[in-house]
Design a protein around this motif. Structure first.
Motif, mmCIF file in Angstrom:
data_model
loop_
_atom_site.group_PDB
_atom_site.id
_atom_site.type_symbol
_atom_site.label_atom_id
_atom_site.label_comp_id
_atom_site.label_asym_id
_atom_site.label_seq_id
_atom_site.Cartn_x
_atom_site.Cartn_y
_atom_site.Cartn_z
ATOM 1 N N SER A 11 0.822 -1.219 0.000
ATOM 2 C CA SER A 11 0.000 0.000 0.000
ATOM 3 C C SER A 11 0.850 1.261 0.000
ATOM 4 O O SER A 11 0.342 2.357 -0.306
ATOM 5 N N LEU A 12 2.133 1.136 0.325
ATOM 6 C CA LEU A 12 3.023 2.293 0.421
ATOM 7 C C LEU A 12 3.954 2.434 -0.773
ATOM 8 O O LEU A 12 4.395 3.545 -1.080
ATOM 9 N N THR A 13 4.282 1.345 -1.435
ATOM 10 C CA THR A 13 5.225 1.399 -2.548
ATOM 11 C C THR A 13 4.597 2.111 -3.746
ATOM 12 O O THR A 13 3.376 2.084 -3.927
ATOM 13 N N PHE B 200 11.296 3.955 4.041
ATOM 14 C CA PHE B 200 10.496 3.981 5.263
ATOM 15 C C PHE B 200 10.722 5.245 6.079
ATOM 16 O O PHE B 200 11.022 5.207 7.272
ATOM 17 N N GLN C 164 9.888 10.903 2.973
ATOM 18 C CA GLN C 164 8.815 10.270 2.205
ATOM 19 C C GLN C 164 8.837 8.793 2.566
ATOM 20 O O GLN C 164 9.840 8.282 3.072
ATOM 21 N N TRP C 165 7.747 8.080 2.311
ATOM 22 C CA TRP C 165 7.783 6.650 2.627
ATOM 23 C C TRP C 165 8.945 5.978 1.903
ATOM 24 O O TRP C 165 9.679 5.185 2.490
ATOM 25 N N ASP D 192 9.900 8.520 -4.148
ATOM 26 C CA ASP D 192 8.703 9.353 -4.182
ATOM 27 C C ASP D 192 9.034 10.829 -4.359
ATOM 28 O O ASP D 192 8.190 11.606 -4.821
ATOM 29 N N ILE E 206 5.080 -0.009 10.995
ATOM 30 C CA ILE E 206 4.402 0.806 9.984
ATOM 31 C C ILE E 206 3.154 1.463 10.578
ATOM 32 O O ILE E 206 2.867 2.644 10.324
ATOM 33 N N LYS F 297 2.488 5.489 10.994
ATOM 34 C CA LYS F 297 1.302 6.176 10.484
ATOM 35 C C LYS F 297 0.576 6.911 11.610
ATOM 36 O O LYS F 297 0.246 8.100 11.484
#
Length: 457
Positions: free
Chosen positions: A111-113, A265, A270-271, A275, A335, A339
């Motif tokens: 969901s993050l990539t 991460f 950014q995650w 990004d 994770i 969040k």
């Protein structure tokens, strides 16, 4: 969530246990990257939040995040509780079986990539993630050579160390593993005599394309690139470079692997660091920050096209501990905590509002600082003996009395630093308190006065 450590103490019993641990370490432990005889490792008795306590009970601010992996700091209670809870149900299970911790960790990571990197192969760490990403790319493309940058680090296993573009590979590199190195875009020490970042981008991309053409595009299966190089210097890609690299890999049918083991991460605000440039790779390697190293874990995020290669064709690789329940439970908790506590946003904030401005002030104040660069909680100061010539304070691949003195000053001030060659890296946990961060920056200011003593008059 920063953790209050003001009341933490070390007991005489803990110190005594540390003395015994140090004795046993010297007798039985073989350390990585060290000549064993002269090495004098530090004993760690306790860790909490952004702090550690050494074998003598001294409290040190962990400005290194260990090996730039404890992104959420030490002993985060939610992650500790998740590991304990998982251990009560399933400590370990073979990777061919489904377990809920692995399934949820894969879902969260996917969901993050970026883009369609929707499938995850779990490994034990970053180096084997790189090894498997290269294997996947070679099988997918049917081509063997791999392009990797100089001034890079990709891990300590056989292929990963040969991909590495710094002196750590020299002892193991026999030029037989299909690796071709190219010069990176590194404007401060430009290999292309670039006067501007725009020139650096244009010339570095031209060099990369020349390398591809001269090596033969039909022989090159993959290009691997740290989105922001870590131990090699945290040198930021100039504008347009990452998009240009991605375009070249598409043009010549080369699988593009983003190495996000250190830079991912939230480390860079950014995650994932890619990004920052809206770049979507074919494969993305991760480890370290995925669960802050609480239990060893790494992995490869895989694009749809490469996943399809192995839909009906067996992938020839695996690990006994792939998707280990304890490691994956730690990843889920990490994770989720990141969040819930907005740690990625905090990383971006303190990088822009505190670290970046403070380091620029230090550069203006201290003639030993040649360059400052970074983003989020991922920064480096490059120390020089002469700003005009940019003469490094330590040679490439080594240290110097000057850097030893600066490192000693940082430790004396109360910091556990990350120092490599002629650089000091500022890489604290993403959830460090503003107060602790400013304390560390003040320690750095003090140590740079020592560095200034080595600047040429």
């Amino acid at each position: 969530m920063s953790i209050d450590v003001s009341t933490e103490t070390i007991t005489p019993e803990q110190i005594a246990a540390g003395v015994r641990a140090h004795q046993l370490d010297k007798e039985h432990v073989f350390h990585s990257w060290q000549a064993q005889g002269p090495f004098a490792p530090m004993t760690i008795l306790k860790t909490q939040g952004s702090w550690i306590w050494d074998g003598e009970g001294n409290k040190l601010l962990d400005f290194s995040s260990q090996l730039v992996n404890t992104n959420i700091g030490h002993q985060h209670p939610k992650v500790v509780a998740a590991i304990q809870s998982q251990a009560a149900d399933i400590c370990t299970i073979a990777p061919q079986h489904v377990n809920d911790a692995r399934s949820e960790a894969a879902r969260l990571i996917a969901s993050l990539t970026p883009g369609d990197l929707d499938h995850v192969f779990f490994t034990n760490g970053g180096a084997d993630a790189v090894e498997h990403a290269i294997r996947m790319a070679r099988l997918h493309t049917g081509k063997h050579k791999v392009l990797a940058a100089y001034r890079s680090y990709h891990g300590g296993t056989h292929l990963a160390i040969n991909l590495t573009g710094d002196p750590r590979r020299f002892a193991s590199d026999h030029g037989t593993d299909g690796v071709v190195h190219f010069m990176p875009a590194y404007h401060y020490r430009s290999y292309f005599s670039a006067a501007t970042e725009a020139e650096e981008t244009e010339r570095a991309l031209r060099h990369l394309e020349d390398t591809i053409v001269l090596e033969g595009p039909d022989t090159i299966g993959a290009l691997i690139l740290e989105s922001i190089p870590g131990t090699a210097g945290i040198y930021m890609p100039p504008a347009g470079y990452m998009a240009g690299v991605r375009e070249l890999t598409r043009k010549y049918g080369i699988a593009y692997i983003a190495d996000e083991v250190m830079a991912g991460f939230g480390r860079a605000g950014q995650w994932f660091s890619v990004d920052h440039w809206d770049v979507v790779p074919d494969l993305l390697t991760f480890a370290k920050g995925v669960n802050s190293g609480y239990v060893p874990l790494g992995g490869v995020a895989i694009s749809g096209a490469i996943y399809e290669t192995f839909r009906e064709r067996a992938y020839p690789g695996g690990l006994t501990y792939s998707g280990h329940p304890l490691a994956c439970a730690a990843a889920v908790a990490t994770i989720t905590a990141m969040k819930d506590e907005a740690m990625v946003e905090n990383s971006a904030r303190i990088g822009a509002e505190i670290i970046g401005p403070a380091l620029e002030e230090l550069k203006a104040k201290h003639p030993s600082v040649g360059d400052v660069r970074g983003t989020g909680c991922f920064w480096a100061l490059e120390l020089v003996t002469n700003r005009e010539t940019r003469e490094p304070m330590a040679p490439y691949g080594g240290s110097s009395p000057a850097m030893a003195a600066v490192t000693g000053a940082l430790k004396k001030a109360g910091m556990l630093p990350f120092v490599n060659f002629n650089r000091i890296h500022v890489v604290p946990p993403l959830n460090i308190s503003d107060e602790d961060l400013r304390t560390g920056l003040a320690m750095l200011d003090e140590a740079l006065s020592v560095a200034d003593g080595f600047v040429e008059a």
